[in-house]
Scaffold this motif. Structure first.
Motif, short mmCIF file in Angstrom:
data_model
loop_
_atom_site.label_atom_id
_atom_site.label_comp_id
_atom_site.label_asym_id
_atom_site.label_seq_id
_atom_site.Cartn_x
_atom_site.Cartn_y
_atom_site.Cartn_z
N ILE A 242 1.05 -1.45 0.03
CA ILE A 242 -0.03 0.21 -0.28
C ILE A 242 0.90 1.45 -0.23
O ILE A 242 1.63 1.65 1.23
N HIS A 243 0.38 1.99 -1.42
CA HIS A 243 1.15 3.67 -1.07
C HIS A 243 0.50 4.46 -0.45
O HIS A 243 -0.75 4.46 -1.65
N GLY A 244 0.50 5.17 0.15
CA GLY A 244 -0.91 6.61 0.96
C GLY A 244 -0.56 7.85 0.41
O GLY A 244 1.18 7.89 0.54
N GLY A 245 -1.17 8.58 0.60
CA GLY A 245 -0.45 9.79 0.21
C GLY A 245 -2.39 11.05 0.07
O GLY A 245 -2.98 9.58 -0.22
N GLY A 246 -2.06 12.12 0.11
CA GLY A 246 -2.98 13.10 0.05
C GLY A 246 -3.16 13.31 -1.41
O GLY A 246 -2.69 13.20 -2.54
N MET A 247 -4.46 13.37 -1.38
CA MET A 247 -4.82 13.58 -3.79
C MET A 247 -4.15 14.04 -4.17
O MET A 247 -3.71 14.37 -5.28
N ASP A 248 -3.96 15.40 -3.58
CA ASP A 248 -2.75 16.85 -3.98
C ASP A 248 -1.65 16.11 -4.47
O ASP A 248 -1.05 16.02 -5.50
N LEU A 249 -0.90 14.82 -3.66
CA LEU A 249 -0.20 13.71 -4.83
C LEU A 249 0.63 13.28 -5.88
O LEU A 249 1.41 13.07 -6.18
N LYS A 250 -0.82 13.53 -6.13
CA LYS A 250 -1.50 12.55 -6.93
C LYS A 250 -0.76 12.44 -8.36
O LYS A 250 0.49 11.12 -9.07
N GLU A 255 3.18 9.88 -9.85
CA GLU A 255 3.35 9.92 -10.96
C GLU A 255 4.80 9.45 -11.59
O GLU A 255 5.24 8.29 -11.72
N CYS A 256 5.46 10.31 -10.70
CA CYS A 256 7.69 10.68 -11.17
C CYS A 256 7.51 9.13 -10.37
O CYS A 256 8.36 9.07 -10.80
N GLU A 257 7.21 8.84 -9.35
CA GLU A 257 7.41 7.36 -8.18
C GLU A 257 7.31 6.80 -9.52
O GLU A 257 8.43 5.80 -8.87
N ILE A 258 6.10 6.48 -9.59
CA ILE A 258 5.75 4.89 -10.64
C ILE A 258 7.09 4.83 -11.90
O ILE A 258 7.91 4.00 -11.40
N ALA A 259 7.79 6.74 -12.09
CA ALA A 259 7.40 6.74 -13.02
C ALA A 259 9.29 6.01 -13.14
O ALA A 259 10.36 5.24 -13.49
N GLN A 260 10.46 6.48 -11.78
CA GLN A 260 11.12 6.52 -11.60
C GLN A 260 11.84 4.62 -10.84
O GLN A 260 12.34 4.36 -11.09
N ALA A 261 10.57 4.09 -9.97
CA ALA A 261 10.63 2.20 -10.08
C ALA A 261 10.85 2.30 -11.11
O ALA A 261 11.74 1.15 -11.26
N VAL A 262 9.60 2.09 -11.58
CA VAL A 262 10.17 1.44 -12.79
C VAL A 262 11.49 1.20 -14.21
O VAL A 262 12.28 0.55 -14.38
N ALA A 263 11.96 2.16 -14.36
CA ALA A 263 13.12 2.72 -14.80
C ALA A 263 14.48 2.21 -13.43
O ALA A 263 14.58 1.85 -14.66
N CYS A 264 14.29 2.31 -12.55
CA CYS A 264 15.27 1.81 -11.65
C CYS A 264 15.27 0.29 -11.48
O CYS A 264 16.25 -0.15 -11.40
N CYS A 265 14.30 -0.33 -11.63
CA CYS A 265 13.78 -1.71 -10.79
C CYS A 265 13.38 -2.40 -11.51
O CYS A 265 12.86 -3.64 -11.67
N GLY A 266 12.55 -1.95 -12.65
CA GLY A 266 12.26 -2.44 -13.55
C GLY A 266 10.39 -3.67 -13.20
O GLY A 266 9.83 -4.28 -14.05
N THR A 267 10.19 -2.63 -11.80
CA THR A 267 8.99 -3.29 -12.36
C THR A 267 8.26 -1.85 -11.12
O THR A 267 8.50 -0.87 -10.44
N LYS A 268 6.29 -2.48 -11.17
CA LYS A 268 6.18 -1.25 -10.72
C LYS A 268 5.87 -1.94 -9.23
O LYS A 268 5.88 -2.58 -8.42
N MET A 274 -3.16 4.36 -2.15
CA MET A 274 -4.62 4.94 -1.43
C MET A 274 -4.44 6.66 -1.79
O MET A 274 -3.49 7.28 -1.14
N HIS A 275 -6.24 7.03 -1.43
CA HIS A 275 -5.50 8.87 -1.52
C HIS A 275 -6.59 9.08 -0.53
O HIS A 275 -7.48 8.83 -0.80
N THR A 276 -6.48 10.50 0.25
CA THR A 276 -7.51 10.86 0.65
C THR A 276 -7.85 11.79 0.56
O THR A 276 -6.99 12.67 -0.25
N ASN A 277 -8.87 12.64 0.72
CA ASN A 277 -9.21 13.97 -0.03
C ASN A 277 -9.10 14.76 0.84
O ASN A 277 -8.15 14.92 2.17
N MET A 278 -9.25 16.18 0.13
CA MET A 278 -8.74 17.41 0.88
C MET A 278 -9.71 17.55 1.77
O MET A 278 -10.95 17.35 1.92
#
Length: 492
Positions: A242-250, A255-268, A274-278
RNA sequence: GGUCGGAUGGUAGAGAGGCUAUACACAGGUCUGCAAAACCUGCUACACCGGUUCGAACCCGGUUCCGACCUCCA
């Protein structure tokens, strides 16, 4: 302990409520984006962390072994535009004439104080960005090696367009690269980026910049998005639950976190996002930049022009629980006052429950009353298992309050239910109130001598009432009310 | 402008094709020396216009309004 209940989580990645399956049975890795400690946390921040605290609590209550990681951002988060802005911590250090690490310490302390006051359980690991500079440099090197980042003038940028040619960028926030491109503002020519969508994973430190580390690209500091990828991977693995955070971080952060991880580790990196609302103020998102934020202490002290009275931390906590984490919540005195009364109802019932014991119940477990109790107890779980529906769980808890009060009033008799059902009531009500909702009971009589004196007074007053000496008994009641102790007579 | 989400009773806020959400407020009742509390009952709401259906707050189409993100934000 085996977990038997089926839990559903709304996964922001798919947009669907999904049945939750942990990577390792019985264990959960959960990462939540923590605060950037450049100023006091405001209530909007607190709402997100409280929401995840309840989620964490319930996962533990279900029997999962949870490793909960929540970071502290103490470098790399820039003010304004990602390319041109000053580091938030560095800016504050300059303004307050402090060492950057003094700024970090000051606001980290504040954050911890507030979390404690709100009765939020500290995470299992609370890593800081500055504590993971080496790992971040390694990631940058690896991403360059993969051909998905490039260095310009001592800074390193993630190549979003190239990444997008191999993997979809924008999956989480439902964006298409063409739309993003057509919406970007024109570059002012100052930027080293090849493309406006690219983001810095390493920034060159200008001469006046005080937070700086050596790197293969000269002195600099890590980009904001990188720390979460690096630290979540380090402590939870290349793919975690699970990865969580505020909606404003989506977007763009997650998105950048996903891209970096896929780039570096090759996996999602993440199975369930999960995103909480404001939290809003008159319908508008509460934020520091909008200048409409409440500080926790202002709320607890009632020290704000928009507040009619102080609201205790537990009242605020309960107020948050009365709406779903994925809904927007608007702050208002009326709603807070309703929460205050509702909470009092809960805690009063809890105290009554403490004075009851299971053995006295001699009825059947099949009675109407027993079934009602069993049903409401079950509902507490059913609703929490349905994407952590706290308002519905609270509704079931209010039904249990009525039951407890009715037992106290003898409207429900000890022959109306059995000891087992009472045990269920006791365990469920106490467990959900204290362990899941995380409500801390603040006892009125805080020192024992005081409590003893109150009991003596109550006894004397009881004798006076038996003699129908109401003049004196009412005087005692009035005086006690003045001292802040409410007296409520039962019948008879 | 693009993307996404939302409009529910006096208020807050769930639900999501037929079944009381709940809390606060308000009204009536029970209990009580009085008061308070508690318990019971009532307040039968789903932005608007069409459509689908035996049946729609819930599904579909449209309209209006609001918010979030698209730039730092929990």
């Amino acid at each position: 302990m085996t977990i038997t209940r089926e839990l559903k989580i709304k996964n922001t990645l798919s947009g669907e409520k999904e049945i939750f399956k942990p990577i390792t049975e019985g264990k959960i890795g959960m990462y939540v984006c923590g605060p950037t400690v450049y100023s006091y946390v405001h209530m909007g921040n607190v709402r997100t962390f409280t929401s995840f605290d309840v989620i964490y609590r319930y996962l533990c209550y279900l029997g999962y072994k949870v490793r909960y990681v929540r970071n502290i951002t103490d470098v790399g988060h820039l003010v304004g535009d990602v390319d041109e802005g000053e580091d938030k911590i560095a800016q504050k250090a300059r303004l307050e004439q402090l060492e950057p690490m003094e700024v970090v310490q000051k606001y980290t302390n504040d954050f911890h104080d507030v979390m404690l006051t709100m009765n939020n359980i500290p995470p299992s690991i609370e890593p800081t960005a500055t504590g993971h500079i080496l790992e971040q440099i390694e990631w940058v090197q690896q991403i360059i090696k993969e051909g998905l980042a490039y260095e310009v003038n001592g800074s390193v940028y993630f190549d979003v367009l190239k990444y997008n040619s191999e993997h979809p960028y924008g999956e989480l926030s439902g964006r298409k690269i063409e739309d993003l491109l057509s919406n970007t503002r024109e570059l002012d020519g100052q930027s080293d980026k090849r493309n406006p969508l690219d983001f810095a994973i390493w920034k060159k430190a200008e001469p006046q910049h005080i937070m700086r580390w050596n790197s293969p690209w000269g002195e600099g500091f890590p980009g904001w998005h990188l720390e979460c990828s690096v630290m979540s991977t380090k402590y939870l693995g290349e793919t975690f639950d699970i990865h969580g955070g505020g909606m404003d971080l989506k977007f763009p952060h997650h998105e950048c976190e996903i891209a970096q991880a896929v780039a570096c580790c090759g996996t999602k990196p993440v199975n369930y996002w999960m995103h909480t609302n404001m939290l809003t103020m008159n319908g508008v998102k509460m934020s520091k930049s909008a200048g409409n934020s409440f500080l926790p202490n202002e709320l607890f002290a009632g020290d704000h022009e928009l507040l009619e009275q102080p609201y205790s931390p537990m009242t605020v906590r309960f107020f948050f629980l009365m709406s779903h984490y994925s809904s927007q919540v608007d702050f208002s005195n009326e709603a807070l006052q309703a929460a205050e009364k509702g909470l009092k109802k809960m805690t009063t019932a809890y105290e009554l429950l403490q004075n009851m014991n299971a053995e006295s119940f001699t009825g059947s477990g099949d009675s109407e009353t027993a079934k009602r109790i069993q049903n409401s107890c079950e509902m507490c779980h059913v609703k929490m298992c349905d994407d952590f529906n706290t308002p519905e769980m609270v509704a079931a808890m209010f039904d249990l309050c009525s039951v407890i009060n009715s037992i106290e009033n003898k409207q429900i008799k000890i022959t109306d239910l059995d000891a087992g059902t009472f045990e269920l009531l006791n365990n469920t009500f106490s467990g959900f109130l204290l362990d899941v909702m995380g409500i801390k009971i603040e006892s009125d009589a805080n020192d024992e001598g005081n409590e003893e004196a109150v009991n003596i007074l109550m006894e004397v007053r009881g004798l006076l009432r038996a003699e129908k000496n109401y003049a004196l008994s009412d005087l005692i009641r009035d005086k006690m009310a003045e001292a802040g102790i409410e007296v409520k007579d039962g019948k008879g």
